[in-house]
Design an enzyme around this catalytic site. Sequence first.
Site, mmCIF file in Angstrom:
data_model
loop_
_atom_site.group_PDB
_atom_site.id
_atom_site.type_symbol
_atom_site.label_atom_id
_atom_site.label_comp_id
_atom_site.label_asym_id
_atom_site.label_seq_id
_atom_site.Cartn_x
_atom_site.Cartn_y
_atom_site.Cartn_z
ATOM 1 N N ASN A 86 0.838 -1.186 0.000
ATOM 2 C CA ASN A 86 0.000 0.000 0.000
ATOM 3 C C ASN A 86 0.886 1.255 0.000
ATOM 4 O O ASN A 86 1.858 1.314 -0.747
ATOM 5 C CB ASN A 86 -1.005 -0.019 1.153
ATOM 6 C CG ASN A 86 -2.273 0.754 0.795
ATOM 7 O OD1 ASN A 86 -2.727 0.722 -0.348
ATOM 8 N ND2 ASN A 86 -2.844 1.435 1.748
ATOM 9 N N HIS A 87 0.610 2.255 0.804
ATOM 10 C CA HIS A 87 1.321 3.541 0.670
ATOM 11 C C HIS A 87 2.830 3.404 0.864
ATOM 12 O O HIS A 87 3.621 3.828 0.020
ATOM 13 C CB HIS A 87 0.744 4.559 1.651
ATOM 14 C CG HIS A 87 -0.719 4.775 1.501
ATOM 15 N ND1 HIS A 87 -1.312 5.059 0.289
ATOM 16 C CD2 HIS A 87 -1.732 4.706 2.403
ATOM 17 C CE1 HIS A 87 -2.613 5.177 0.448
ATOM 18 N NE2 HIS A 87 -2.895 4.959 1.714
ATOM 19 N N ALA A 88 3.245 2.840 1.987
ATOM 20 C CA ALA A 88 4.675 2.686 2.247
ATOM 21 C C ALA A 88 5.307 1.737 1.244
ATOM 22 O O ALA A 88 6.391 1.995 0.717
ATOM 23 C CB ALA A 88 4.899 2.183 3.674
ATOM 24 N N ASP A 103 1.166 -9.128 -1.639
ATOM 25 C CA ASP A 103 0.127 -8.365 -0.945
ATOM 26 C C ASP A 103 -1.138 -9.205 -0.852
ATOM 27 O O ASP A 103 -1.568 -9.797 -1.838
ATOM 28 C CB ASP A 103 -0.177 -7.050 -1.663
ATOM 29 C CG ASP A 103 -0.953 -6.091 -0.777
ATOM 30 O OD1 ASP A 103 -2.132 -6.363 -0.488
ATOM 31 O OD2 ASP A 103 -0.392 -5.055 -0.366
ATOM 32 N N CYS A 143 -8.353 7.961 3.394
ATOM 33 C CA CYS A 143 -8.861 9.253 3.838
ATOM 34 C C CYS A 143 -9.995 9.745 2.944
ATOM 35 O O CYS A 143 -10.717 10.676 3.307
ATOM 36 C CB CYS A 143 -7.746 10.289 3.859
ATOM 37 S SG CYS A 143 -6.862 10.435 2.296
ATOM 38 N N VAL A 194 1.559 -13.616 2.958
ATOM 39 C CA VAL A 194 2.828 -14.125 3.465
ATOM 40 C C VAL A 194 2.537 -14.904 4.742
ATOM 41 O O VAL A 194 1.971 -14.372 5.700
ATOM 42 C CB VAL A 194 3.825 -12.990 3.718
ATOM 43 C CG1 VAL A 194 5.061 -13.502 4.442
ATOM 44 C CG2 VAL A 194 4.225 -12.340 2.395
ATOM 45 N N TYR A 224 -10.269 11.015 14.243
ATOM 46 C CA TYR A 224 -10.435 11.600 12.916
ATOM 47 C C TYR A 224 -11.408 10.805 12.047
ATOM 48 O O TYR A 224 -12.323 11.356 11.438
ATOM 49 C CB TYR A 224 -9.080 11.665 12.209
ATOM 50 C CG TYR A 224 -8.331 12.955 12.440
ATOM 51 C CD1 TYR A 224 -8.991 14.114 12.828
ATOM 52 C CD2 TYR A 224 -6.960 13.027 12.266
ATOM 53 C CE1 TYR A 224 -8.309 15.293 13.025
ATOM 54 C CE2 TYR A 224 -6.257 14.209 12.472
ATOM 55 C CZ TYR A 224 -6.943 15.341 12.850
ATOM 56 O OH TYR A 224 -6.277 16.515 13.050
ATOM 57 N N ALA A 226 -0.351 8.437 6.521
ATOM 58 C CA ALA A 226 0.083 8.089 5.168
ATOM 59 C C ALA A 226 1.352 8.841 4.780
ATOM 60 O O ALA A 226 2.221 8.291 4.095
ATOM 61 C CB ALA A 226 -1.035 8.377 4.169
ATOM 62 N N GLY A 272 -4.675 17.007 9.942
ATOM 63 C CA GLY A 272 -5.746 17.987 9.816
ATOM 64 C C GLY A 272 -7.086 17.336 9.545
ATOM 65 O O GLY A 272 -7.169 16.148 9.229
ATOM 66 N N PHE A 295 3.904 40.408 3.884
ATOM 67 C CA PHE A 295 2.556 40.973 4.020
ATOM 68 C C PHE A 295 2.074 41.494 2.683
ATOM 69 O O PHE A 295 2.795 42.154 1.940
ATOM 70 C CB PHE A 295 2.560 42.123 5.043
ATOM 71 C CG PHE A 295 1.408 43.072 4.864
ATOM 72 C CD1 PHE A 295 0.094 42.642 5.094
ATOM 73 C CD2 PHE A 295 1.615 44.379 4.449
ATOM 74 C CE1 PHE A 295 -0.972 43.515 4.899
ATOM 75 C CE2 PHE A 295 0.555 45.259 4.265
ATOM 76 C CZ PHE A 295 -0.747 44.823 4.493
#
Length: 445
Positions: A9-11, A32, A42, A79, A159, A300, A329, A426
């Site tokens: 997956n992500h990693a 996998d 998400c 596995v 979350y 992630a 967030g 600014f």
Amino acid sequence: MKVVVVGANHAGTATINTILSNYPGTEVTVFDKNSNISFLGCGMALWIGNQIDGAEGLFYSNKEKLESAGAKVYMQTEVTGVDLDKKVVYAKNIVDGTEYAESYDKVILSTGSLPIDLNLPGRELNNVQFVKLYQNAAEVIEKMKDPAIKHVTVVGAGYIGVELAEAFKRNGREVRLVDSSTDCLSTYYDKEFREKMNETLKEHGIELSFGELLKEIKGTDGKVSGIVTDKSEYQTDMVILCVGFRPNTDLLKGQLETFRNGAYLVDKTQKTSRDDVYAIGDCATVYDNAIENTNYIALATNAVRSGVIAAHNVCGTHLETVGVQGSNGISIYGLNMVSTGLSEENAKRYGYEVLSTSFTDVQKPEFMKTENEEVTVKIVYDAKTRRILGAQMASKLDISLGLHVFSLAIQEKVTIDKFKLLDIFFLPHFNKPYNYYTMAALSAK
């Protein structure tokens, strides 16, 4: 060089792509258990809440892409064991039973995390759901076609739970959010920020049952009909369990050193306690710059970075993590909240003597006719060293990019006093000359 990656997956995807892009000639074999990879979990709440058209955009890679880059990929293949002495990975296809024994020079464990399963009466009932994998979300969306499901109870107000509460409400269901804590998002934010989210949820009709512990799921004819907490009893038609995750490390349990929660303990190169064995993503620890020590933070973003680091190290290029701050967030009904490092409450739990400073102001000068909302920022810092340990922000505006400056400040051990004089540009289109970052820092004791 033969590298076996367990989990894609992500990693896993990050480490596979990094190896193949930078070290041609390396043989990469991937196992996998799932039928898909790279699903952005998400996005599940957005899908359930009909805020996106479907799940197609929630995938950024697949078996074909990885194989076209040069990997050998076995999907739906679990596995079953790793012989760390003989350096062989054993696997079995869960569809046709084909067995594999793959030797390796280096193995990278990317087995992710598993949802915590509450062993409660009624857990076996129909319409008791986890929502982590693509298949889980797809099953829930299919069940949402049933008009008999009028009320959904979400258990767990982190979350994922808060996002799913909004999603089911947007889907036209009545929603109850249950948590044993006294309010939501207790891991990430201090009370004044949590109260903002609590009010937002209540304003949009979500029933909050905080400070209540789920004891039983009740059913009628094999389907969910209600829940029982330690304080009350409620009717409901579906229960979503999202009380947290645990590292998926059962594969080599007892063979590698682990953290207090069972995650594989890794050094700054992602190497485990055994040579030639690396661990990445949610199954492994991270180095937390806020506490200056090893920690477990499943995100992630952390997973992707750990995959990149492991890839270079297994291929002979020494690369160490610079650590993480756990930046995160959430956006619910237009309320945007972001956090990095330690909240004031968490810092005290870690034993820090801390102070904090807060400031609230509109984003732009009052004379601007464009959208102009209030922004609240809170900075947490060590009372002795003055080092910034964390920050939280909230607004109806997208203030997410502003969090990066605090993330970097924590990483680089910037003090609150040095932050007071930070050069921030600014322009009325964007901010005020006396911006809330500067004003919060100047207010520090």
